[in-house]
Write an enzyme that holds these catalytic residues in place. Structure first.
Site, PDB file in Angstrom:
ATOM      1  N   PRO A  92       0.821  -1.214   0.000  1.00 38.77           N
ATOM      2  CA  PRO A  92       0.000   0.000   0.000  1.00 38.77           C
ATOM      3  C   PRO A  92       0.855   1.264   0.000  1.00 38.77           C
ATOM      4  CG  PRO A  92      -0.394  -1.294   1.999  1.00 38.77           C
ATOM      5  CD  PRO A  92       0.678  -1.978   1.228  1.00 38.77           C
ATOM      6  N   GLU A 119       1.639  -7.959   7.995  1.00 39.55           N
ATOM      7  CA  GLU A 119       1.906  -6.519   7.890  1.00 39.55           C
ATOM      8  C   GLU A 119       3.030  -6.247   6.894  1.00 39.55           C
ATOM      9  OE1 GLU A 119      -1.139  -6.027   9.962  1.00 39.55           O
ATOM     10  OE2 GLU A 119       0.007  -4.207   9.564  1.00 39.55           O
ATOM     11  N   ARG A 161      -1.116  -7.967 -21.420  1.00 35.41           N
ATOM     12  CA  ARG A 161      -1.883  -7.515 -22.585  1.00 35.41           C
ATOM     13  C   ARG A 161      -1.061  -6.559 -23.460  1.00 35.41           C
ATOM     14  NH1 ARG A 161      -4.367  -2.623 -22.249  1.00 35.41           N
ATOM     15  NH2 ARG A 161      -6.121  -3.179 -23.572  1.00 35.41           N
ATOM     16  N   ASP A 176      -5.859   2.543 -25.643  1.00 32.58           N
ATOM     17  CA  ASP A 176      -6.197   2.514 -24.217  1.00 32.58           C
ATOM     18  C   ASP A 176      -6.361   3.925 -23.680  1.00 32.58           C
ATOM     19  OD1 ASP A 176      -6.147  -0.160 -23.990  1.00 32.58           O
ATOM     20  OD2 ASP A 176      -4.177  -0.319 -23.078  1.00 32.58           O
TER      21      ASP A 176
HETATM   22  C1  LIG Z   1       2.580  -3.123   4.121  1.00 28.42           C
HETATM   23  O1  LIG Z   1       1.691  -2.358   4.947  1.00 28.42           O
HETATM   24  C2  LIG Z   1       0.481  -2.879   5.201  1.00 28.42           C
HETATM   25  C3  LIG Z   1      -0.355  -2.207   6.028  1.00 28.42           C
HETATM   26  C4  LIG Z   1      -1.597  -2.716   6.309  1.00 28.42           C
HETATM   27  C5  LIG Z   1      -1.997  -3.928   5.752  1.00 28.42           C
HETATM   28  C6  LIG Z   1      -1.165  -4.613   4.910  1.00 28.42           C
HETATM   29  C7  LIG Z   1      -1.635  -5.894   4.303  1.00 28.42           C
HETATM   30  N1  LIG Z   1      -0.710  -6.337   3.269  1.00 28.42           N
HETATM   31  C8  LIG Z   1       0.265  -7.258   3.469  1.00 28.42           C
HETATM   32  C9  LIG Z   1       0.966  -7.414   2.293  1.00 28.42           C
HETATM   33  C10 LIG Z   1       0.377  -6.562   1.331  1.00 28.42           C
HETATM   34  C11 LIG Z   1       0.655  -6.288  -0.012  1.00 28.42           C
HETATM   35  C12 LIG Z   1      -0.086  -5.337  -0.680  1.00 28.42           C
HETATM   36  C13 LIG Z   1      -1.125  -4.668  -0.022  1.00 28.42           C
HETATM   37  C14 LIG Z   1      -1.868  -3.605  -0.718  1.00 28.42           C
HETATM   38  C15 LIG Z   1      -1.540  -3.004  -1.911  1.00 28.42           C
HETATM   39  C16 LIG Z   1      -2.508  -2.024  -2.140  1.00 28.42           C
HETATM   40  N2  LIG Z   1      -2.601  -1.149  -3.222  1.00 28.42           N
HETATM   41  N3  LIG Z   1      -3.369  -2.069  -1.123  1.00 28.42           N
HETATM   42  N4  LIG Z   1      -2.978  -3.019  -0.243  1.00 28.42           N
HETATM   43  C17 LIG Z   1      -1.420  -4.946   1.309  1.00 28.42           C
HETATM   44  C18 LIG Z   1      -0.677  -5.886   1.981  1.00 28.42           C
HETATM   45  C19 LIG Z   1       0.072  -4.117   4.636  1.00 28.42           C
END
Ligand SMILES: COc1cccc(Cn2ccc3ccc(-c4cc(N)[nH]n4)cc32)c1
Length: 250
Positions: A92, A119, A161, A176
């Site tokens: 994220p 996490e 794609r 696109d």
């Molecule tokens: C790392 O920081 C985090 C904080 C809170 C929860 C989580 C849960 N989590 C674990 C691995 C993981 C990989 C990707 C994502 C993700 C990607 C997007 N765009 N949204 N969520 C979420 C992931 C991780």
């Protein structure tokens, strides 16, 4: 292109066996290998996580299973002739995944995905592999998933794609919404197909006119209307000059 995915949920990647990506694999355009991270655990419980240093909620994915897995995957790839791996880490807190980034990744010969859970992964893993290869930490949107596997599916489809010969109509990704050109940064407008009449609803007359210039202009105007309504932030990126050039062509 070779794609490796290391995950504790290999079955989550089953959709890569169907549709566009599945067909590309069957044709040999994509070499996709999914690896179960727990293969590289050696305790009774196949442990991949532990409590975070510094305290806090949740668990963190341990270094050793990832290090052993990535060393094995990279060694296997090199042995089979793959070159130029890049690490793609869904998170994220990554850079936004955009069509531009999809194009950039589609030009790489080998992507190694590390979708985490809990996490996230102990930071030292990314730091270690960043000394050997480019690392892309990528977010697929401003929302929090429970893990990275869904992001791998999204990124893989957007990249696949774009590979030559994968899309039936080789030109279609050139139009696109986010591809360069006059329609760049515009959202897709409405599309229609037979039957011509459906529950009292008709097809826009211009689409039946056979006048390609008018049809192209109508589609551009509809895309502008939808973009203004749903993504006004994209309008600022549009290049009015590209519209004028396109208008002269139509
Ligand atoms: C790392 O920081 C985090 C904080 C809170 C929860 C989580 C849960 N989590 C674990 C691995 C993981 C990989 C990707 C994502 C993700 C990607 C997007 N765009 N949204 N969520 C979420 C992931 C991780």
């Amino acid at each position: 292109m070779r794609l490796d995915v290391v995950t504790i949920f290999p079955e989550y990647l089953d959709p890569l066996n169907v549709s566009l990506v599945g067909k590309a694999r069957a044709r040999g355009q994509l070499d996709v290998r999914v690896h179960d991270l727990r293969t590289w655990t050696y305790d009774r419980h196949n442990t991949v996580d532990d409590t975070p240093y510094g305290g806090g909620p949740g668990m963190v994915m341990k270094t050793d299973p990832w290090g052993d897995a990535l060393d094995t995957v990279l060694a296997d790839g090199y042995e089979t002739g793959a070159r130029g791996p890049v690490l793609v880490v869904p998170t994220p807190s990554g850079r936004p995944f955009t069509q531009e980034l999809a194009v950039e990744l589609s030009e790489r010969p080998w992507l190694v995905f590390t979708p985490a859970r809990y996490e996230g992964i102990d930071r030292r893993v990314v730091d270690e592999y960043a000394t050997r290869m480019p690392v892309y930490e990528v977010s697929i949107g401003d929302y929090v998933l429970a893990g990275g596997e869904a992001a791998v599916l999204v990124i893989t489809e957007a990249v696949a794609r774009l590979l030559p010969g994968v899309l039936g109509n080789a030109e279609s990704h050139r139009d696109d919404s986010f591809a360069p050109g006059a329609m760049a940064n515009l959202l897709e407008g409405p599309v229609y197909t037979k039957p011509p009449h459906w529950r009292g609803r008709e097809i826009p007359e211009v689409l039946l006119s056979g006048h390609h210039g008018k049809i192209a202009r109508w589609r551009r105007d509809e895309a502008l209307r939808r973009t203004t309504a749903n993504r006004p932030d994209l309008i600022e990126r549009c290049d009015p000059a590209a519209f004028d050039r396109k208008d002269r062509e139509m």
